[in-house]
Design a protein around this motif. Structure first.
Motif, PDB file in Angstrom:
ATOM      1  N   ILE A  11       7.151  40.498  86.156  1.00 12.55           N
ATOM      2  CA  ILE A  11       7.430  41.923  86.011  1.00 12.55           C
ATOM      3  C   ILE A  11       7.886  42.441  87.372  1.00 12.55           C
ATOM      4  O   ILE A  11       7.163  42.321  88.362  1.00 12.55           O
ATOM      5  N   LEU A  20      10.985  43.243  82.842  1.00 13.61           N
ATOM      6  CA  LEU A  20      10.603  41.871  82.587  1.00 13.61           C
ATOM      7  C   LEU A  20      11.747  40.963  83.039  1.00 13.61           C
ATOM      8  O   LEU A  20      12.895  41.159  82.623  1.00 13.61           O
ATOM      9  N   GLU A  35      11.321  41.748  73.181  1.00 11.77           N
ATOM     10  CA  GLU A  35      10.279  41.138  73.999  1.00 11.77           C
ATOM     11  C   GLU A  35       9.880  42.069  75.137  1.00 11.77           C
ATOM     12  O   GLU A  35       8.697  42.177  75.478  1.00 11.77           O
ATOM     13  N   ARG A  78       7.586  44.650  73.719  1.00 15.24           N
ATOM     14  CA  ARG A  78       6.227  44.138  73.509  1.00 15.24           C
ATOM     15  C   ARG A  78       5.437  44.092  74.817  1.00 15.24           C
ATOM     16  O   ARG A  78       4.214  44.207  74.814  1.00 15.24           O
ATOM     17  N   ASN A  79       6.161  43.905  75.928  1.00 15.36           N
ATOM     18  CA  ASN A  79       5.506  43.861  77.234  1.00 15.36           C
ATOM     19  C   ASN A  79       5.366  45.253  77.861  1.00 15.36           C
ATOM     20  O   ASN A  79       4.928  45.367  79.003  1.00 15.36           O
ATOM     21  N   GLU A  80       5.768  46.272  77.106  1.00 11.80           N
ATOM     22  CA  GLU A  80       5.613  47.664  77.520  1.00 11.80           C
ATOM     23  C   GLU A  80       6.261  47.934  78.876  1.00 11.80           C
ATOM     24  O   GLU A  80       5.662  48.535  79.763  1.00 11.80           O
TER      25      GLU A  80
END
Length: 286
Positions: free
Chosen positions: A113, A123, A197, A200-202
Motif C-alpha cells: 500500500i 494498492l 481488488e 476490497r482493500n479499501e
C-alpha cells in the motif's frame, strides 16, 4: 555521457513506478531505460514486476552488458539512498519466495500500500494474479509468450524498413496485441477486476503492470493506473511532490538510432546471489 534523448536536466519526483522491463529478452529496450534512469530521480522507486524475464532466460540465456548496466544503475540508486521496492510478476516469480528480503538495498514485497503526498492510498501489485490465462492455464500462457516474441521480431523488421523509408515508428506487436485483446475485452475486464481488488482493500486506487498498456483513469471511483512497459511503449508513472501522478511516455525514443557501441555478453551469468553479493560489497565499501 550523452543520453539517447539529449535531455541533460534531471527531474526529481517523490515516487517512480516502472514495470515490465523484461531483462533477458532481446525485446527489452535497456538503452532507453538507462537513459530514463540517468535523467530521473525519486525518493522511492517501485519495480512493479517482470523486471527480469525468467521465462525467456530458462529457454535460452541472453544477458548483454546493458542488462547488467540496468541492474547496477538501480543498485547504485539504492546505495545513494533511494528506496527501491521490487514487487515480482509472473516472469520473475522466482523472487516471490523472498518477501521482506533485501538484496543490496532493494526490498522484495508481494504487494504494498503506497500513500501519496496528499494522503491517498494506492494498492501496488503486478496484476498477473488477475489474468485468468496466467493463473489457470500456464501452458497457454507460455504459448502466448512465444507468439508475443514472434510479434516483437516482426516489429523489429518493420521498424527498420519504415526507418529507411523515413516513416515514423509504428509498433506491429502493440497493434496486434490491442486487436486481439480488444476482441475479447481482455483489457477492460482486467482493469475492472484489478479495480475491484483495490476496492476490497479499501484504498483510493491501484497501480499495476502486466498487460503492457499504460493508462490512468477512474473506474467506478477507483483511480486505476497501469505503468505500461519497456518493451514497446517505454512508459513510467511518476508521483510529484504534491501527490499528482504523471504518465511519462519515453516511447518517442523508440525507433531512434541506438547509441554507438556494441552489446557485450556478461562473462559470468548474473544470478540473484551474485547480485546480492556484489551490492553488499559495494555498500560495505561506500
Amino acid at each position: 555521457m550523452a543520453t539517447v534523448s539529449g535531455q541533460t536536466d534531471t527531474r526529481h519526483f517523490r515516487t517512480l513506478f516502472i514495470s515490465d522491463v523484461h531483462l533477458g529478452s532481446k525485446a527489452a529496450k535497456t538503452d532507453f531505460l538507462l537513459d530514463f534512469l540517468r535523467t530521473h530521480e525519486a525518493d522511492t522507486i517501485f519495480l512493479v514486476g517482470d523486471i527480469v524475464d525468467g521465462w525467456r532466460l530458462k529457454r535460452s540465456w541472453y544477458w548483454p552488458q546493458d542488462c547488467n548496466d540496468v541492474v547496477q544503475k538501480l543498485l547504485r540508486k539504492a546505495r545513494k539512498g533511494t528506496r527501491i521496492v521490487y514487487i515480482p510478476g509472473n516472469h520473475d516469480e522466482f523472487l516471490r519466495g523472498f518477501p521482506g528480503t533485501h538484496f543490496g538495498g532493494i526490498e522484495v514485497a508481494e504487494r504494498m500500500i503506497h500513500e501519496t503526498a496528499d494522503g491517498r492510498k494506492y494498492l501496488v501489485l503486478h496484476g498477473d494474479e488477475f489474468d485468468v490465462v496466467v493463473r489457470n492455464a500456464r501452458l497457454l500462457a507460455y504459448l502466448g509468450d512465444w507468439a508475443y516474441d514472434t510479434a516483437i521480431a516482426i516489429n523489429f523488421l518493420l521498424a527498420g524498413f519504415r526507418r529507411r523509408l523515413g516513416m515514423p515508428y509504428w509498433s506491429f506487436s502493440s497493434w496486434a496485441k490491442q486487436q486481439v485483446k480488444q476482441a475479447v475485452n481482455f483489457i477492460g475486464e482486467f482493469q475492472r477486476v484489478v479495480a475491484e481488488e483495490a476496492r476490497r482493500n479499501e484504498v483510493d486506487g491501484v497501480i499495476c503492470g502486466h498487460i503492457h498498456h499504460a493508462v490512468m483513469e477512474d473506474i467506478d471511483g477507483i483511480h486505476y493506473i497501469n505503468t505500461g512497459d519497456w518493451v514497446e511503449s517505454c512508459t513510467a508513472i511518476a508521483e510529484h511532490p504534491d501527490g499528482r501522478f504523471e504518465l511519462i511516455n519515453w516511447g518517442h525514443l523508440v525507433g531512434a538510432a541506438k547509441p554507438a557501441g556494441r552489446l557485450v555478453m556478461a562473462p559470468v551469468p548474473l544470478t540473484l546471489a551474485s547480485i546480492k553479493q556484489e551490492a553488499d560489497e559495494d555498500i560495505r565499501a561506500a
